[in-house]
Structures are given as structure tokens and as C-alpha cells.
Design a protein around this motif. Structure first.
Motif, PDB file in Angstrom:
ATOM      1  N   GLU A 119      11.294  -1.803  -1.046  1.00 27.33           N
ATOM      2  CA  GLU A 119      12.268  -0.706  -0.996  1.00 27.33           C
ATOM      3  C   GLU A 119      12.414  -0.050  -2.364  1.00 27.33           C
ATOM      4  O   GLU A 119      12.465   1.177  -2.478  1.00 27.33           O
ATOM      5  N   ALA A 120      12.452  -0.860  -3.403  1.00 26.22           N
ATOM      6  CA  ALA A 120      12.536  -0.319  -4.764  1.00 26.22           C
ATOM      7  C   ALA A 120      11.262   0.448  -5.127  1.00 26.22           C
ATOM      8  O   ALA A 120      11.318   1.438  -5.868  1.00 26.22           O
ATOM      9  N   GLU A 121      10.113  -0.006  -4.615  1.00 30.79           N
ATOM     10  CA  GLU A 121       8.846   0.699  -4.883  1.00 30.79           C
ATOM     11  C   GLU A 121       8.883   2.114  -4.331  1.00 30.79           C
ATOM     12  O   GLU A 121       8.356   3.035  -4.939  1.00 30.79           O
ATOM     13  N   VAL A 122       9.477   2.270  -3.153  1.00 31.36           N
ATOM     14  CA  VAL A 122       9.557   3.604  -2.557  1.00 31.36           C
ATOM     15  C   VAL A 122      10.266   4.551  -3.518  1.00 31.36           C
ATOM     16  O   VAL A 122       9.781   5.649  -3.801  1.00 31.36           O
ATOM     17  N   GLU A 123      11.405   4.143  -4.019  1.00 32.32           N
ATOM     18  CA  GLU A 123      12.181   4.992  -4.934  1.00 32.32           C
ATOM     19  C   GLU A 123      11.453   5.194  -6.256  1.00 32.32           C
ATOM     20  O   GLU A 123      11.436   6.297  -6.803  1.00 32.32           O
ATOM     21  N   GLU A 143       0.857  -1.180   0.000  1.00 32.34           N
ATOM     22  CA  GLU A 143       0.000   0.000   0.000  1.00 32.34           C
ATOM     23  C   GLU A 143       0.892   1.228   0.000  1.00 32.34           C
ATOM     24  O   GLU A 143       1.995   1.193   0.538  1.00 32.34           O
ATOM     25  N   TYR A 144       0.389   2.295  -0.604  1.00 31.90           N
ATOM     26  CA  TYR A 144       1.159   3.537  -0.582  1.00 31.90           C
ATOM     27  C   TYR A 144       0.240   4.742  -0.575  1.00 31.90           C
ATOM     28  O   TYR A 144      -0.913   4.673  -0.987  1.00 31.90           O
ATOM     29  N   LEU A 179       4.727   7.260   1.118  1.00 29.85           N
ATOM     30  CA  LEU A 179       4.747   6.280   2.207  1.00 29.85           C
ATOM     31  C   LEU A 179       4.429   4.927   1.590  1.00 29.85           C
ATOM     32  O   LEU A 179       3.477   4.821   0.809  1.00 29.85           O
ATOM     33  N   VAL A 180       5.197   3.910   1.916  1.00 25.47           N
ATOM     34  CA  VAL A 180       4.953   2.566   1.388  1.00 25.47           C
ATOM     35  C   VAL A 180       4.928   1.582   2.549  1.00 25.47           C
ATOM     36  O   VAL A 180       5.794   1.617   3.423  1.00 25.47           O
ATOM     37  N   TYR A 181       3.933   0.690   2.515  1.00 18.78           N
ATOM     38  CA  TYR A 181       3.783  -0.341   3.538  1.00 18.78           C
ATOM     39  C   TYR A 181       3.544  -1.681   2.870  1.00 18.78           C
ATOM     40  O   TYR A 181       2.695  -1.792   1.981  1.00 18.78           O
ATOM     41  N   CYS A 182       4.284  -2.690   3.288  1.00 20.81           N
ATOM     42  CA  CYS A 182       4.099  -4.064   2.807  1.00 20.81           C
ATOM     43  C   CYS A 182       3.981  -4.971   4.025  1.00 20.81           C
ATOM     44  O   CYS A 182       4.976  -5.228   4.713  1.00 20.81           O
ATOM     45  N   ARG A 183       2.777  -5.418   4.294  1.00 25.49           N
ATOM     46  CA  ARG A 183       2.519  -6.249   5.473  1.00 25.49           C
ATOM     47  C   ARG A 183       3.333  -7.544   5.449  1.00 25.49           C
ATOM     48  O   ARG A 183       3.901  -7.948   6.466  1.00 25.49           O
ATOM     49  N   ALA A 184       3.398  -8.202   4.286  1.00 25.20           N
ATOM     50  CA  ALA A 184       4.097  -9.488   4.181  1.00 25.20           C
ATOM     51  C   ALA A 184       5.570  -9.383   4.563  1.00 25.20           C
ATOM     52  O   ALA A 184       6.162 -10.349   5.037  1.00 25.20           O
ATOM     53  N   SER A 220       6.685  -6.846   6.650  1.00 24.47           N
ATOM     54  CA  SER A 220       6.765  -5.962   7.821  1.00 24.47           C
ATOM     55  C   SER A 220       7.587  -4.729   7.499  1.00 24.47           C
ATOM     56  O   SER A 220       8.462  -4.315   8.253  1.00 24.47           O
ATOM     57  N   PHE A 221       7.288  -4.146   6.350  1.00 24.29           N
ATOM     58  CA  PHE A 221       8.070  -3.035   5.806  1.00 24.29           C
ATOM     59  C   PHE A 221       7.228  -1.768   5.769  1.00 24.29           C
ATOM     60  O   PHE A 221       6.085  -1.782   5.310  1.00 24.29           O
ATOM     61  N   VAL A 222       7.787  -0.685   6.260  1.00 23.55           N
ATOM     62  CA  VAL A 222       7.190   0.637   6.086  1.00 23.55           C
ATOM     63  C   VAL A 222       8.335   1.623   5.884  1.00 23.55           C
ATOM     64  O   VAL A 222       9.369   1.533   6.549  1.00 23.55           O
ATOM     65  N   ALA A 223       8.166   2.515   4.916  1.00 22.15           N
ATOM     66  CA  ALA A 223       9.197   3.516   4.650  1.00 22.15           C
ATOM     67  C   ALA A 223       8.566   4.741   4.016  1.00 22.15           C
ATOM     68  O   ALA A 223       7.506   4.668   3.399  1.00 22.15           O
TER      69      ALA A 223
END
Length: 127
Positions: free
Chosen positions: A115-119, A8-9, A29-34, A36-39
């Protein structure tokens, strides 16, 4: 083929004068539950900020954007949210607010590398 996970972003918007409603994108903002990533990654275009409000508090806006990145990163920089998991920190950050830095609506997608999605999203939607 690598496993793709749902993420999600939300775009972070700067609204220099809330009463006028004018805004521009300044981060994601990016969140990936699978995972446990948020950035969050931010980029403040000072010329856009000054165009919408010549008297804008640039340092204050930068501090607000850095604070979002800090909450995502966890640890001491997250303040009271330090003990929360990635999902709770993301949900807190996307809650609607009437401040100079506001989250947009939440979108979703699939990714093999959050992480690549954030960029990628920062380049696509902000820079």
C-alpha cells in the motif's frame, strides 16, 4: 527486519491522441502476489492533457482512470472482473491496448508494505 515481498508495478499513461504517440503518466498499478494485493492510484494533470490535446475529453479520461481503480478494488466497481483474484485483475489491466489510458511496461521490486509502494510510486512517477 521485516519480510520483504516481491511486487510488480506499471505506470498508467494518458495518450490523448494515439496517432501522435505523445503521453504523460497519470497513475500506477501495483500487485503483490504474496499479499493478494492489487491497487491503482491515479492523478490527472489536466493542464498536461490540454497541452497535448486542447479538445481532449477530460471527463472521459477521468472515468477511464477511475475504472482502473475500480477493477483493482474489486466488488461491484470491478464489473465482470469482480470474481477474479488480484493477480488476474492486474494481468488484465496491464494487457497492451490502444486506448487513451494505457499501461506501461511492468517492473518489479521488493516491499514490506505494498500500500505504501502505491503512494510512493505515485509521488515519484506521476505527481
Amino acid at each position: 527486519m521485516s519480510r520483504r515481498d516481491v511486487f510488480e508495478y506499471a505506470v498508467l499513461r494518458v495518450v490523448p491522441r494515439v496517432e501522435r504517440g505523445e503521453c504523460f503518466n497519470a497513475g500506477v498499478l501495483v500487485y503483490c502476489r504474496a499479499k493478494s494485493f492489487v491497487a491503482a492510484r491515479t492523478f490527472l494533470d489536466e493542464s498536461k492533457l490540454r497541452a497535448l490535446d486542447p479538445r481532449a475529453d477530460v471527463a472521459g479520461v477521468r472515468a477511464a482512470l477511475r475504472a482502473v481503480e475500480g477493477v483493482c478494488g474489486g466488488g461491484e466497481a470491478a464489473g465482470q472482473a469482480a470474481g477474479d483474484d488480484a493477480g488476474r485483475r492486474f494481468r488484465w489491466l496491464i494487457a497492451p491496448r490502444s486506448t487513451v489510458v494505457q499501461p506501461g511496461v511492468v517492473h518489479s521490486g521488493l516491499t514490506t508494505d505494498p500500500e505504501a509502494e502505491v503512494e510512493r510510486l505515485l509521488d515519484l512517477l506521476v505527481r
